[in-house]
Motif scaffolding. Sequence first.
Motif, PDB file in Angstrom:
ATOM      1  N   ALA A 159       1.103  -1.588   0.189  1.00  0.00           N
ATOM      2  CA  ALA A 159      -0.510  -0.509   0.353  1.00  0.00           C
ATOM      3  C   ALA A 159       0.369   1.202   0.049  1.00  0.00           C
ATOM      4  CB  ALA A 159      -1.261  -0.572   0.952  1.00  0.00           C
ATOM      5  N   ILE A 160       1.453   1.067   0.513  1.00  0.00           N
ATOM      6  CA  ILE A 160       2.777   2.791   0.316  1.00  0.00           C
ATOM      7  C   ILE A 160       2.999   2.922  -0.997  1.00  0.00           C
ATOM      8  CG2 ILE A 160       3.979   1.602   3.037  1.00  0.00           C
ATOM      9  CD1 ILE A 160       6.576   1.570   1.039  1.00  0.00           C
ATOM     10  N   GLY A 161       2.981   2.234  -1.444  1.00  0.00           N
ATOM     11  CA  GLY A 161       4.178   2.468  -3.736  1.00  0.00           C
ATOM     12  C   GLY A 161       2.876   2.989  -4.356  1.00  0.00           C
ATOM     13  N   GLY A 162       1.404   3.421  -3.966  1.00  0.00           N
ATOM     14  CA  GLY A 162       0.728   3.697  -5.348  1.00  0.00           C
ATOM     15  C   GLY A 162       0.685   2.776  -6.294  1.00  0.00           C
ATOM     16  N   GLY A 163       0.650   1.564  -6.192  1.00  0.00           N
ATOM     17  CA  GLY A 163       0.315   0.787  -7.081  1.00  0.00           C
ATOM     18  C   GLY A 163       2.342   0.303  -8.470  1.00  0.00           C
ATOM     19  N   THR A 164       2.564   0.892  -7.493  1.00  0.00           N
ATOM     20  CA  THR A 164       4.235   0.162  -7.960  1.00  0.00           C
ATOM     21  C   THR A 164       5.196  -0.197  -6.981  1.00  0.00           C
ATOM     22  OG1 THR A 164       5.385   2.321  -6.871  1.00  0.00           O
ATOM     23  CG2 THR A 164       4.823   2.569  -9.081  1.00  0.00           C
ATOM     24  N   PRO A 165       5.935  -1.156  -8.071  1.00  0.00           N
ATOM     25  CA  PRO A 165       6.956  -2.193  -7.377  1.00  0.00           C
ATOM     26  C   PRO A 165       7.648  -1.503  -5.911  1.00  0.00           C
ATOM     27  CG  PRO A 165       7.388  -2.584  -9.619  1.00  0.00           C
ATOM     28  CD  PRO A 165       6.255  -0.335  -8.821  1.00  0.00           C
ATOM     29  N   CYS A 166       7.769  -1.529  -4.621  1.00  0.00           N
ATOM     30  CA  CYS A 166       7.647  -1.229  -3.678  1.00  0.00           C
ATOM     31  C   CYS A 166       7.899  -2.071  -2.762  1.00  0.00           C
ATOM     32  CB  CYS A 166       6.797   0.346  -3.466  1.00  0.00           C
ATOM     33  SG  CYS A 166       5.155  -0.840  -2.336  1.00  0.00           S
ATOM     34  N   GLY A 167       8.941  -1.318  -1.643  1.00  0.00           N
ATOM     35  CA  GLY A 167       8.886  -2.372   0.175  1.00  0.00           C
ATOM     36  C   GLY A 167      10.062  -1.548  -0.254  1.00  0.00           C
ATOM     37  N   ALA A 168       9.477  -1.081   2.272  1.00  0.00           N
ATOM     38  CA  ALA A 168      10.560  -0.677   2.452  1.00  0.00           C
ATOM     39  C   ALA A 168      11.004  -1.539   3.967  1.00  0.00           C
ATOM     40  CB  ALA A 168      10.023   0.656   3.077  1.00  0.00           C
ATOM     41  N   ILE A 169      12.272  -1.162   5.150  1.00  0.00           N
ATOM     42  CA  ILE A 169      12.329  -1.673   5.498  1.00  0.00           C
ATOM     43  C   ILE A 169      12.636  -0.488   7.405  1.00  0.00           C
ATOM     44  CG2 ILE A 169      13.304  -3.949   5.922  1.00  0.00           C
ATOM     45  CD1 ILE A 169      15.947  -3.160   5.237  1.00  0.00           C
ATOM     46  N   GLY A 170      11.997  -0.474   7.967  1.00  0.00           N
ATOM     47  CA  GLY A 170      12.925   0.020   8.970  1.00  0.00           C
ATOM     48  C   GLY A 170      12.966  -0.347  10.061  1.00  0.00           C
ATOM     49  N   GLY A 171      13.578   0.219  11.486  1.00  0.00           N
ATOM     50  CA  GLY A 171      14.244  -0.457  12.182  1.00  0.00           C
ATOM     51  C   GLY A 171      14.625   0.664  13.093  1.00  0.00           C
ATOM     52  N   ARG A 172      15.264   0.189  14.714  1.00  0.00           N
ATOM     53  CA  ARG A 172      15.789   0.781  15.461  1.00  0.00           C
ATOM     54  C   ARG A 172      16.828   1.264  14.921  1.00  0.00           C
ATOM     55  NH1 ARG A 172      15.753  -3.483  20.010  1.00  0.00           N
ATOM     56  NH2 ARG A 172      18.376  -3.078  19.706  1.00  0.00           N
ATOM     57  N   ALA A 173      17.175   2.241  15.244  1.00  0.00           N
ATOM     58  CA  ALA A 173      18.544   2.864  15.236  1.00  0.00           C
ATOM     59  C   ALA A 173      20.029   1.888  15.177  1.00  0.00           C
ATOM     60  CB  ALA A 173      18.554   4.386  16.296  1.00  0.00           C
ATOM     61  N   ASP A 174      19.960   1.530  16.554  1.00  0.00           N
ATOM     62  CA  ASP A 174      21.727   0.700  16.763  1.00  0.00           C
ATOM     63  C   ASP A 174      20.956  -0.565  15.233  1.00  0.00           C
ATOM     64  OD1 ASP A 174      18.648  -0.829  18.466  1.00  0.00           O
ATOM     65  OD2 ASP A 174      20.114  -0.876  19.514  1.00  0.00           O
TER      66      ASP A 174
END
Length: 455
Positions: free
Chosen positions: A295-310
């Motif tokens: 859902a984050i990409g508006g219909g384009t191929p997409c992905g993301a990883i988020g995490g703690r700073a360490d």
Amino acid sequence: MSTSVKILSDLVPKLIAAEEEKFRSARATSDRMWKEAREFIPKGVPSSFQDAPPQPIFIKRGKGSRVWDVDGNEYVDFHNGFGVMVVGHAHPVIVEALSHRIQDGTHFAQPVEDAREVAKDLARRFHQPQWRFTNSGTESTLDAVRLARGFTGRNRIVKIEASYHGHHDALMVSVEPKPDRMGPADTPASVAQTEGIPPEVAALTSVVAFNDIPQLERMFERHPDEIAALIVEPAMMNLGIVLPDEGYLARAKEICHRHGALLIFDEVKTGCTLAAGGATERFGVVPDVIALAKAIGGGTPCGAIGGRADVMAMIEEDRVAQYGTFNGNPLTMAAARATLTRILTPEAYAHFDALSEVLSGGLREVIAEYELPFHVIAMGARGGLTYRKERVRNYRDYLTIDKSWSYVSWLYQCNRGVLMAPFAEENWTLSVQHSEDDVQRYVDNFRELAQALRG
């Protein structure tokens, strides 16, 4: 099985046969294209998920809340590309953003300004300070696992029985395993989903039931100082929708941390759909690492990883590799920025809630009126019918459901102008372009099915 439920079940095969005939007669062009495609494409489809009975539907175009197939059939789209298209089809803001981006170049393998703005918005929504981009949910969960292993120096991953986290070897384990291979309920087996996965790789992934804290505790006790992370969909989204018990996610996080492991949320399906901040916001638990896509990409191929700073410092310090020629592609970043900052606003989530109330309320009225052994779960843009009266808490509960119920429901909807995701375990996705009339059509179709079931 009660006498009433058995009578209903006995009617389902007849209804399926009639609806399949109706389905096929209206989709001759799709059938021809499918057969022609099989000469060059295995199963005749780009992804095996698209090979669903009675036959694949070839789509020609989409606009707003609607799609049209190659036979000219029009549908209100509740499939929405397996949960991707919460913006709806050809949204003018997305069209504008991509049109402008195309004119300035589509790929450089160099950073663009939009990447910072997308990461900034994701940090705000999900309370994770650092982000990297991928091109799919599979890549996101793959990177999340690698980060956890690198950060902890451990190799074992724990996952939930029946959860699907993408098609990479580490997590294609016990994804809806067959009953004769899944092992005892209190100690589920690690079963490779497909041929081609070395047994040694599958053996590094241990399996526990969803919503079972004692079982999770025993897993950590059985493998002291071995487990890098627990990866979990905070709400299971491939068995219909299975919600976490109250306190389950917080307790799982505490257990992971007590044993030196990380908690990974796979929010590929729940991210930006259950709420602006996904299941993280909805259930009030922040994981150590989060995987996003869809859902984050508006219909384009997409992905993301988020995490703690360490944890994300493992990438900063070149201790864990995270590469990709198309990571942060300008087209994806333009569409994602427009999606997150201009479309999925507080007003959009109020709209989802209003539509969900009409849809789930209407379905519950039909269920009560016709005394059907089903129930509804709906949150934000996502929801679905569960074809069982009692709540489902895990995969073993789900196995008690007769999948012919969901199949006849899918056929009824499809033959009456509503496209749902195929397969029994899928659920609906609403978009910002859906209307109250759109969701009412779903309710009306379900009422027609209920009338047929009750004669």
